[in-house]
Design an enzyme around this catalytic site. Sequence first.
Site, short mmCIF file in Angstrom:
data_model
loop_
_atom_site.label_atom_id
_atom_site.label_comp_id
_atom_site.label_asym_id
_atom_site.label_seq_id
_atom_site.Cartn_x
_atom_site.Cartn_y
_atom_site.Cartn_z
N GLY A 131 5.89 1.50 6.39
CA GLY A 131 4.98 2.51 5.85
C GLY A 131 4.26 2.09 4.59
O GLY A 131 3.66 2.93 3.90
N ILE A 132 4.29 0.78 4.27
CA ILE A 132 3.61 0.30 3.06
C ILE A 132 2.58 -0.78 3.38
O ILE A 132 2.18 -1.55 2.51
CB ILE A 132 4.62 -0.21 2.01
CG1 ILE A 132 5.63 -1.20 2.61
CG2 ILE A 132 5.35 0.97 1.37
CD1 ILE A 132 6.60 -1.79 1.59
N ASP B 292 -5.30 0.30 8.21
CA ASP B 292 -4.97 0.07 6.80
C ASP B 292 -5.66 -1.15 6.20
O ASP B 292 -5.67 -1.32 4.97
CB ASP B 292 -3.46 -0.10 6.62
CG ASP B 292 -2.69 1.21 6.73
OD1 ASP B 292 -3.34 2.27 6.75
OD2 ASP B 292 -1.45 1.16 6.80
N ALA C 260 7.41 -2.75 9.25
CA ALA C 260 7.42 -1.39 9.84
C ALA C 260 8.00 -0.40 8.83
O ALA C 260 8.90 0.38 9.15
CB ALA C 260 8.20 -1.37 11.16
N LYS D 29 0.85 -1.18 0.00
CA LYS D 29 0.00 0.00 0.00
C LYS D 29 0.89 1.24 0.00
O LYS D 29 1.84 1.32 0.78
CB LYS D 29 -0.89 -0.01 1.24
CG LYS D 29 -1.74 1.22 1.47
CD LYS D 29 -1.23 2.21 2.51
CE LYS D 29 -0.37 1.72 3.60
NZ LYS D 29 0.25 2.83 4.40
N PRO E 152 9.41 -5.29 3.43
CA PRO E 152 10.00 -4.96 4.73
C PRO E 152 8.93 -4.65 5.77
O PRO E 152 7.81 -4.23 5.44
CB PRO E 152 10.86 -3.73 4.43
CG PRO E 152 10.31 -3.17 3.15
CD PRO E 152 9.76 -4.31 2.38
N SER F 47 -0.91 -5.31 7.14
CA SER F 47 -2.31 -5.07 6.82
C SER F 47 -2.70 -5.72 5.50
O SER F 47 -3.78 -6.28 5.36
CB SER F 47 -2.59 -3.56 6.76
OG SER F 47 -2.38 -2.96 8.02
#
Length: 321
Positions: free
Chosen positions: A126-127, A163, A124, A20, A122, A131
Site C-alpha cells: 500500500g505504499i 500510482d 504489496a 508513497k 515491503p 510504482s
Amino acid sequence: MVGRMDAVTVPAECRPAPAKVNLALHVVGRRDDGYHLLESLVVFDAGACDEIAVLPRANDAVGDREREAGIDRLDVSGRFASAVPAGNGNILLKAAALARAELATLGLKLPPLDIALSKHLPVAAGIGGGSADAAALLALVSADVPDEARAALAAAAIRLGADVPMCLAGRAAFVSGIGEAIRPVEAMPQLAMLLVNPGIAVETAAVFRMLARRDNPPMPALPVQGFRATGELVAYLAETRNDLALAAGSLAPEIENARARLLAAGALFARMSGSGATVFGLFADTAARDEAAQRIAGEEPGWWLSRDPRSAAPDNERSSP
C-alpha cells in the site's frame, strides 16, 4: 517515420524511490472500463526508499540479438528481494520497455540496460513500492532527453499503473481520476511520520473486489494555502477516510492492530495507506516518532518499520530525492 536514431545518455547515478503514502483515499466512482475513480491526498516519505541504478549494458555483455531487441537485465538485492517478481512481469522491465518505445517515436534510442534494484520497501504493502521504482527508472532514463521526450514519458507513465504518475511527480499532491490528475499541494509541513507493516501482503485487486460501495462522498476541499503545521493537517484528515480500510481489514485484521499500536505509542493520527497493509502514524515531533519506533520494534520484532532502531544501516538513513 523516424530516420536516424540519437542515443540516449543514461546518467551513472543511484536514485531513491520513496514510499508513497495515502493520507486520505476516497473511492468516488467507477468507470465503464472497470477502473475506480479516486481522490487522495498523497505525500512521500524520504525516510523509506528503495534505490534504483541503471547503466547501459556493456557491449561485450550484450549479443547482437539482445542489443537489437533492447533486452534489459535486472539485479535485485535487499531485504525484500525474494518478493520481487522476475521476468517480463517485473514493473522495472516494463518501465524500461515503455521508455524505449516512447523515446523511439521521437528519434531517441535507449540502449539495453543493466538495472539494479535495492529493495528495502515491503511488497504489496500500500505504499507504491513498485510504482516508485518504475518512476525512478523513468526519471533516470529521461534525465538528459529534451523536454518533449520527458513530457511524453510522463504522459505514458499511467500505462504502468495508477500510482506511477504521482510517484514520478514525487511531491505532496491531491490526486484524482484513476491517478493521472495531479494537483500539487501549496504547502506541507515536515512530517514526523512512522510507517509500520505487520508483515502481511495484501492484494489490491482483492481489496477492491470486497468494496461495499464505489460511489462514496468526495474529499473535503483542500485549503488553498495548503498545510502550514502538522496540527492543521491532522484536523483536516479527521474529516477524511480511507475507503479501502474496511475491506483490507477484513482480509488482514493485523492492520487495525498496527494502527492501534501507533496510537498507543503516541501518534496524533494513524491510518492505513493505500490498500494496506502498511499503516502510517503522524507524531508531534521526531523525538516522539523515534520513541514510538523503539517501543513498537521491541513489541513486534517481525514487523517492518520505516525508522527501525534495530537496523545497523536503517532504511531511514537513505538519501531523499
